[in-house]
Write an enzyme that holds these catalytic residues in place. Structure first.
Site, PDB file in Angstrom:
ATOM      1  N   CYS A 157       0.945  -1.038  -0.315  1.00 59.87           N
ATOM      2  CA  CYS A 157      -0.276  -0.260  -0.389  1.00 59.87           C
ATOM      3  C   CYS A 157       0.858   1.378   0.218  1.00 59.87           C
ATOM      4  O   CYS A 157       0.349   2.164  -0.596  1.00 59.87           O
ATOM      5  CB  CYS A 157      -0.650  -0.063   1.045  1.00 59.87           C
ATOM      6  SG  CYS A 157      -0.519   0.038   3.272  1.00 59.87           S
ATOM      7  N   HIS A 211      -1.897   0.540   7.491  1.00 61.53           N
ATOM      8  CA  HIS A 211      -2.148   0.784   5.603  1.00 61.53           C
ATOM      9  C   HIS A 211      -2.173   2.402   5.450  1.00 61.53           C
ATOM     10  O   HIS A 211      -1.857   3.557   6.152  1.00 61.53           O
ATOM     11  CB  HIS A 211      -3.652   0.247   5.277  1.00 61.53           C
ATOM     12  CG  HIS A 211      -4.482   0.233   4.033  1.00 61.53           C
ATOM     13  ND1 HIS A 211      -3.579  -0.802   2.937  1.00 61.53           N
ATOM     14  CD2 HIS A 211      -5.188   1.436   3.474  1.00 61.53           C
ATOM     15  CE1 HIS A 211      -4.028   0.009   2.120  1.00 61.53           C
ATOM     16  NE2 HIS A 211      -5.544   0.479   2.809  1.00 61.53           N
ATOM     17  N   ASN A 215      -8.248   4.511  -2.515  1.00 60.06           N
ATOM     18  CA  ASN A 215      -7.260   3.233  -1.799  1.00 60.06           C
ATOM     19  C   ASN A 215      -6.737   2.716  -3.047  1.00 60.06           C
ATOM     20  O   ASN A 215      -6.627   3.269  -4.193  1.00 60.06           O
ATOM     21  CB  ASN A 215      -8.499   3.313  -1.111  1.00 60.06           C
ATOM     22  CG  ASN A 215      -8.041   1.426   0.024  1.00 60.06           C
ATOM     23  OD1 ASN A 215      -7.354   1.252  -0.155  1.00 60.06           O
ATOM     24  ND2 ASN A 215      -9.055   0.424   0.523  1.00 60.06           N
TER      25      ASN A 215
END
Length: 491
Positions: free
Chosen positions: A73, A385, A407
């Protein structure tokens, strides 16, 4: 002999209390047959979710990215903010930088970094059963990373378009690769500690490390592909638009290259799109032993020998929020940030809020009693994250009430992969902090122009070293860090 564990009297009392409560019986029936997160989802909050914002960046990156079953991520979020000015510069409708390229070099460089760290620790007398080495060996080849690690990778190796080094199966599904890498690093640690104990020379140890690095490079090439020395990037830019938005010209094809990945970044990206060295990490760590306006680092939290250390400037959460708003509104720049993403997340709606899941209603349990500092101190939260802020909704007073988040989990959640994160004071219970970015993002960090960094660090002499034993849990999680793009001195 006294009875061990809970007494039968206690268990009988628990059972009686549970059995005579009809609400608990209904909750049991519901939760036994359905996904727990869906049963906890708050209906009133679901009805309040709207993907509408009064301050947005001019152009969001497309397509929405998908890290699949990997922990990349931090790489995706970095490249997602880097592509925005690049797409604008070259008039691209869609574009991705290769996440696999940085993933490859992080694995190789981080292995070399850790092997040398193992030697250094052995010379300090650290052993495999000590807290430090045990911590370092728990998952030495983890996928996740910190912002300054990205600076090291991009400045040295550059970037390439995704077409020039696409993902492989193991890039998208990295668990088995991580197991193999952990095996090689743990074995390497054992060998190197033995060599130090046996009094081997520096040259002998470096020869051994070089052999280990060659093994790791070979494994990476086999599973991720061999990185290109040069690339040729062919693209078609969007048709030009007139004053009224009408198309005034045809799309045109262009070629860039052959060019090295390093030159691709240093010549095409760094001068006028995004300068990685002009960004600093700002964290909010409210624990009493970590005062604000100080510069922090974590021992052995890095990925490149001789590279930039992982540094954090600790600031009040209001500073992080104000700078994020300013970046979006004034600089039209997306913001990289880290957070604790899973505890208060409604996947279907793509909604992050402290009351997105109603634990109180279902279990008669208040899960929000701890403040941010306490959650960090007792291991209840850490950064899990990294994502990107692309828009903010502000009130008449200028305060944020919700954020739009890009995202990297594909386009199924929320608004085709874009999420809503609340920032409303009313959602916080028994806490002095404000909003999801403060609480659930209790570990995030923002990265912003070094202009502010120079102001903040003007009163800082050096940096405070934190133990690596608590490092990733306590410092990288310290409460989220956001990455802000440089604002040409306007910060």
């Amino acid at each position: 002999m006294s009875q061990s564990g809970l007494s039968q009297k206690q268990i009988d009392q628990f059972e009686e209390s549970f059995s005579k409560n009809d609400k608990y019986q209904l909750a049991q029936n519901v939760c036994n047959g359905h996904p727990l997160a869906e049963m906890l989802a708050s209906r009133p909050l679901q009805q309040s979710v709207q993907h509408c914002f009064n301050n947005t960046i001019e152009k969001e990156g497309q397509p929405i990215t998908d890290q699949q079953r990997s922990g990349r991520c931090w790489i995706f979020a970095c490249l997602n903010i880097m592509r925005v000015p690049f797409m604008k510069k070259y008039k691209l409708e869609k574009f991705e930088f290769s996440q696999n390229y940085l993933f490859f070099w992080d694995k190789v460089e981080r292995a070399n970094y850790l092997l040398h760290a193992f030697v250094e620790c052995a010379r300090k007398g650290e052993t495999y059963n000590g807290r430090l080495i045990s911590h370092m060996l728990r998952n030495p080849s983890e996928d996740g990373g910190q912002w300054d690690m990205l600076v090291n990778l991009v400045e040295k190796y550059g970037v390439v378009p995704k077409e020039c080094f696409p993902n492989t199966w193991s890039a998208d599904n990295s668990h088995r690769l991580g197991q193999i890498m952990n095996n090689r690093l743990r074995e390497g640690c054992s060998v190197l500690h033995g060599m130090v104990a046996a009094g081997k020379t520096e040259a002998e140890i470096e020869t051994a490390i070089n052999g280990m690095n060659e093994e790791i490079y070979r494994i990476m090439c086999i599973v991720l592909g061999k990185p290109p020395r040069t690339v040729m990037f062919q693209y078609m830019n969007a048709a030009d638009k007139g004053k009224e938005g009408e198309t005034t010209g045809a799309k045109k094809t262009h070629s860039i290259g052959p060019i090295s990945p390093r030159d691709f970044y240093h010549q095409l990206v760094k001068p006028d799109c995004m300068d990685m060295e002009d960004l600093v990490c700002i964290v909010n760590d409210p624990r009493p032993n970590n005062p604000y306006n100080k510069l922090y680092t974590v021992e052995y939290l890095g990925n490149m020998t001789g590279g930039k250390p992982t540094l954090y400037i600790n600031q009040p959460i209001e500073v992080l929020k104000q700078l994020t708003i300013k970046s979006i509104k004034e600089a039209q720049t997306p913001v990289w940030f880290g957070c604790d993403v899973g505890k208060h997340y409604n996947h279907k709606l793509g909604f992050l809020d402290l009351k997105a899941l109603d634990f109180q209603l279902m279990f008669d349990v208040d899960t929000l009693k701890l403040g941010k500092a306490e959650r960090l101190m007792y291991g209840e939260s850490l950064m899990t994250h990294a994502m990107v802020f692309t828009a903010v909704n502000t009130s008449d007073s200028g305060a944020a009430d919700k954020w739009r988040v890009e995202n990297s989990w594909g386009d199924k959640d929320g608004d085709k992969g874009y999420l809503v994160m609340s920032a409303v004071v009313g959602y916080i219970v028994k806490s002095a902090v404000v909003g999801y970015i403060v609480m659930s993002a209790v570990s995030g960090y923002i990265v912003m122009s070094a202009v502010l960094g120079n102001i903040v660090m003007s009163d800082i002499a050096g940096y405070i070293l934190m133990s690596a034993v608590v490092g990733y849990i306590e410092m990288s999680a310290v409460s989220g860090y956001i990455v802000m793009s440089a604002i040409s001195g306007n910060m």
